[in-house]
Write a protein that holds these residues in place. Sequence first.
Motif, PDB file in Angstrom:
ATOM      1  N   GLU A  83       0.829  -1.203   0.000  1.00 10.27           N
ATOM      2  CA  GLU A  83       0.000   0.000   0.000  1.00 10.27           C
ATOM      3  C   GLU A  83       0.863   1.252   0.000  1.00 10.27           C
ATOM      4  OE1 GLU A  83      -4.073  -1.049   2.285  1.00 10.27           O
ATOM      5  OE2 GLU A  83      -2.356  -0.672   3.589  1.00 10.27           O
ATOM      6  N   TYR A  84       0.248   2.335  -0.452  1.00  9.40           N
ATOM      7  CA  TYR A  84       0.824   3.662  -0.269  1.00  9.40           C
ATOM      8  C   TYR A  84       0.129   4.272   0.951  1.00  9.40           C
ATOM      9  CZ  TYR A  84       2.675   3.585  -5.056  1.00  9.40           C
ATOM     10  OH  TYR A  84       3.341   3.278  -6.203  1.00  9.40           O
ATOM     11  N   TYR A  85       0.922   4.817   1.852  1.00 10.68           N
ATOM     12  CA  TYR A  85       0.387   5.561   2.993  1.00 10.68           C
ATOM     13  C   TYR A  85       0.670   7.021   2.688  1.00 10.68           C
ATOM     14  CZ  TYR A  85      -0.196   7.262   7.776  1.00 10.68           C
ATOM     15  OH  TYR A  85      -0.611   7.957   8.897  1.00 10.68           O
ATOM     16  N   ILE A  86      -0.390   7.779   2.422  1.00 16.15           N
ATOM     17  CA  ILE A  86      -0.262   9.162   1.972  1.00 16.15           C
ATOM     18  C   ILE A  86      -0.708  10.086   3.094  1.00 16.15           C
ATOM     19  CG2 ILE A  86      -0.966  10.828   0.216  1.00 16.15           C
ATOM     20  CD1 ILE A  86      -1.784   8.227  -1.436  1.00 16.15           C
ATOM     21  N   THR A  87       0.131  11.043   3.449  1.00 13.59           N
ATOM     22  CA  THR A  87      -0.202  11.997   4.498  1.00 13.59           C
ATOM     23  C   THR A  87       0.077  13.417   4.029  1.00 13.59           C
ATOM     24  OG1 THR A  87       2.003  11.816   5.476  1.00 13.59           O
ATOM     25  CG2 THR A  87       0.296  10.380   6.374  1.00 13.59           C
ATOM     26  N   ILE A  88      -0.686  14.338   4.594  1.00 10.99           N
ATOM     27  CA  ILE A  88      -0.485  15.762   4.335  1.00 10.99           C
ATOM     28  C   ILE A  88      -0.641  16.474   5.670  1.00 10.99           C
ATOM     29  CG2 ILE A  88      -1.314  17.806   3.098  1.00 10.99           C
ATOM     30  CD1 ILE A  88      -2.539  15.837   1.038  1.00 10.99           C
ATOM     31  N   GLN A  89       0.393  17.189   6.087  1.00  4.67           N
ATOM     32  CA  GLN A  89       0.310  17.973   7.316  1.00  4.67           C
ATOM     33  C   GLN A  89      -0.449  19.250   6.987  1.00  4.67           C
ATOM     34  OE1 GLN A  89       1.288  16.752  10.277  1.00  4.67           O
ATOM     35  NE2 GLN A  89       1.761  14.933   9.079  1.00  4.67           N
ATOM     36  N   HIS A  90      -1.731  19.250   7.292  1.00  3.01           N
ATOM     37  CA  HIS A  90      -2.595  20.346   6.865  1.00  3.01           C
ATOM     38  C   HIS A  90      -3.729  20.525   7.858  1.00  3.01           C
ATOM     39  CE1 HIS A  90      -5.477  22.557   4.340  1.00  3.01           C
ATOM     40  NE2 HIS A  90      -4.448  22.866   3.567  1.00  3.01           N
ATOM     41  N   GLU A  91      -4.140  21.752   8.027  1.00  2.00           N
ATOM     42  CA  GLU A  91      -5.320  22.046   8.841  1.00  2.00           C
ATOM     43  C   GLU A  91      -6.519  21.272   8.298  1.00  2.00           C
ATOM     44  OE1 GLU A  91      -8.155  25.922   9.780  1.00  2.00           O
ATOM     45  OE2 GLU A  91      -6.137  26.226   8.988  1.00  2.00           O
ATOM     46  N   MET A  92      -7.356  20.765   9.191  1.00  2.00           N
ATOM     47  CA  MET A  92      -8.550  20.032   8.771  1.00  2.00           C
ATOM     48  C   MET A  92      -9.772  20.574   9.520  1.00  2.00           C
ATOM     49  SD  MET A  92      -7.787  17.902   6.346  1.00  2.00           S
ATOM     50  CE  MET A  92      -9.014  16.599   6.272  1.00  2.00           C
ATOM     51  N   SER A  93      -9.941  21.901   9.455  1.00  2.00           N
ATOM     52  CA  SER A  93     -11.095  22.541  10.089  1.00  2.00           C
ATOM     53  C   SER A  93     -12.277  22.524   9.118  1.00  2.00           C
ATOM     54  CB  SER A  93     -10.756  23.979  10.476  1.00  2.00           C
ATOM     55  OG  SER A  93     -10.575  24.770   9.315  1.00  2.00           O
ATOM     56  N   LYS A  94     -13.419  22.968   9.562  1.00  2.00           N
ATOM     57  CA  LYS A  94     -14.610  22.966   8.696  1.00  2.00           C
ATOM     58  C   LYS A  94     -14.506  23.956   7.545  1.00  2.00           C
ATOM     59  CE  LYS A  94     -17.821  21.096  11.995  1.00  2.00           C
ATOM     60  NZ  LYS A  94     -19.118  21.165  12.615  1.00  2.00           N
ATOM     61  N   THR A  95     -13.621  24.927   7.631  1.00  2.00           N
ATOM     62  CA  THR A  95     -13.490  25.932   6.573  1.00  2.00           C
ATOM     63  C   THR A  95     -12.220  25.779   5.744  1.00  2.00           C
ATOM     64  OG1 THR A  95     -12.475  27.490   8.115  1.00  2.00           O
ATOM     65  CG2 THR A  95     -14.878  27.632   7.829  1.00  2.00           C
ATOM     66  N   HIS A  96     -11.257  24.997   6.225  1.00  2.00           N
ATOM     67  CA  HIS A  96      -9.978  24.836   5.522  1.00  2.00           C
ATOM     68  C   HIS A  96      -9.501  23.401   5.719  1.00  2.00           C
ATOM     69  CE1 HIS A  96      -5.590  26.424   4.911  1.00  2.00           C
ATOM     70  NE2 HIS A  96      -6.046  25.783   3.850  1.00  2.00           N
ATOM     71  N   TYR A  97      -9.606  22.608   4.664  1.00  2.00           N
ATOM     72  CA  TYR A  97      -9.281  21.190   4.798  1.00  2.00           C
ATOM     73  C   TYR A  97      -8.920  20.576   3.446  1.00  2.00           C
ATOM     74  CZ  TYR A  97     -14.051  20.636   3.056  1.00  2.00           C
ATOM     75  OH  TYR A  97     -15.188  20.701   2.294  1.00  2.00           O
ATOM     76  N   ASP A 131       0.839   9.661 -10.484  1.00  2.00           N
ATOM     77  CA  ASP A 131       0.954  10.931  -9.777  1.00  2.00           C
ATOM     78  C   ASP A 131      -0.093  11.021  -8.676  1.00  2.00           C
ATOM     79  OD1 ASP A 131       3.009  11.690 -11.526  1.00  2.00           O
ATOM     80  OD2 ASP A 131       1.570  12.483 -12.971  1.00  2.00           O
ATOM     81  N   PHE A 132       0.199  11.817  -7.660  1.00  2.00           N
ATOM     82  CA  PHE A 132      -0.704  12.002  -6.528  1.00  2.00           C
ATOM     83  C   PHE A 132      -1.242  13.428  -6.544  1.00  2.00           C
ATOM     84  CE2 PHE A 132       2.217   8.638  -5.411  1.00  2.00           C
ATOM     85  CZ  PHE A 132       1.367   7.673  -4.896  1.00  2.00           C
ATOM     86  N   TYR A 133      -2.520  13.570  -6.210  1.00  2.00           N
ATOM     87  CA  TYR A 133      -3.180  14.867  -6.176  1.00  2.00           C
ATOM     88  C   TYR A 133      -3.863  15.037  -4.826  1.00  2.00           C
ATOM     89  CZ  TYR A 133      -2.742  14.895 -11.282  1.00  2.00           C
ATOM     90  OH  TYR A 133      -2.263  14.872 -12.566  1.00  2.00           O
ATOM     91  N   ALA A 134      -3.952  16.275  -4.386  1.00  2.00           N
ATOM     92  CA  ALA A 134      -4.715  16.608  -3.190  1.00  2.00           C
ATOM     93  C   ALA A 134      -5.410  17.934  -3.451  1.00  2.00           C
ATOM     94  CB  ALA A 134      -3.810  16.716  -1.971  1.00  2.00           C
ATOM     95  N   TYR A 135      -6.643  18.037  -2.955  1.00  2.00           N
ATOM     96  CA  TYR A 135      -7.412  19.259  -3.173  1.00  2.00           C
ATOM     97  C   TYR A 135      -7.660  19.947  -1.836  1.00  2.00           C
ATOM     98  CZ  TYR A 135     -10.984  22.533  -4.548  1.00  2.00           C
ATOM     99  OH  TYR A 135     -11.681  23.688  -4.771  1.00  2.00           O
ATOM    100  N   CYS A 136      -7.174  21.176  -1.716  1.00  2.00           N
ATOM    101  CA  CYS A 136      -7.372  22.009  -0.523  1.00  2.00           C
ATOM    102  C   CYS A 136      -8.592  22.893  -0.756  1.00  2.00           C
ATOM    103  CB  CYS A 136      -6.127  22.860  -0.285  1.00  2.00           C
ATOM    104  SG  CYS A 136      -6.312  24.109   1.014  1.00  2.00           S
ATOM    105  N   SER A 137      -9.481  22.948   0.220  1.00  2.00           N
ATOM    106  CA  SER A 137     -10.724  23.720   0.071  1.00  2.00           C
ATOM    107  C   SER A 137     -10.482  25.209  -0.144  1.00  2.00           C
ATOM    108  CB  SER A 137     -11.625  23.507   1.290  1.00  2.00           C
ATOM    109  OG  SER A 137     -10.990  23.993   2.458  1.00  2.00           O
TER     110      SER A 137
END
Length: 147
Positions: A83-97, A131-137
């Motif tokens: 498996e790939y274990y993917i992490t992002i050190q990022h705020e995960m609040s209701k307005t920014h996640y 490739d890996f993608y992540a979407y920030c709100s």
Amino acid sequence: MLRELSNVLGVNIENILLGELDPNDTDGGNMRRINFYVCHNCGNIINSSSEAQISCCGRKLELQIPTLENVDHEITVNEIENEYYITIQHEMSKTHYISFIAHVTLDRVIIVKLYPEQDAEVRIPKMVRGDFYAYCSQHGLWMKVNK
């Protein structure tokens, strides 16, 4: 009347109003040119393998242009067994996640939806290079090129 015309022609009402009835050029649906669209109203995630005009919640969605990861949006990928274990050190609040993490290979896409107040981490099956993608709100789509 527009709805009936749309059904008869098999064309989106918006395209009728714009006078744009030209089909996309055939490109074989290359997944390496994947496009992501995100509805800011309902959180719907839509992807396409070529140019598209996408609407959700009555509004036209804008194509999300990926930016290469940076220190504020770093996508960390570790291989653990199969498996790939993917992490992002990022705020995960209701307005920014982080709304989703995706892995795109030549022939498939895996999208994992994330929600506010959970950790920005996922495990997905290890596949061939992609490739890996992540979407920030708040900051849009980010990309990590897997070498």
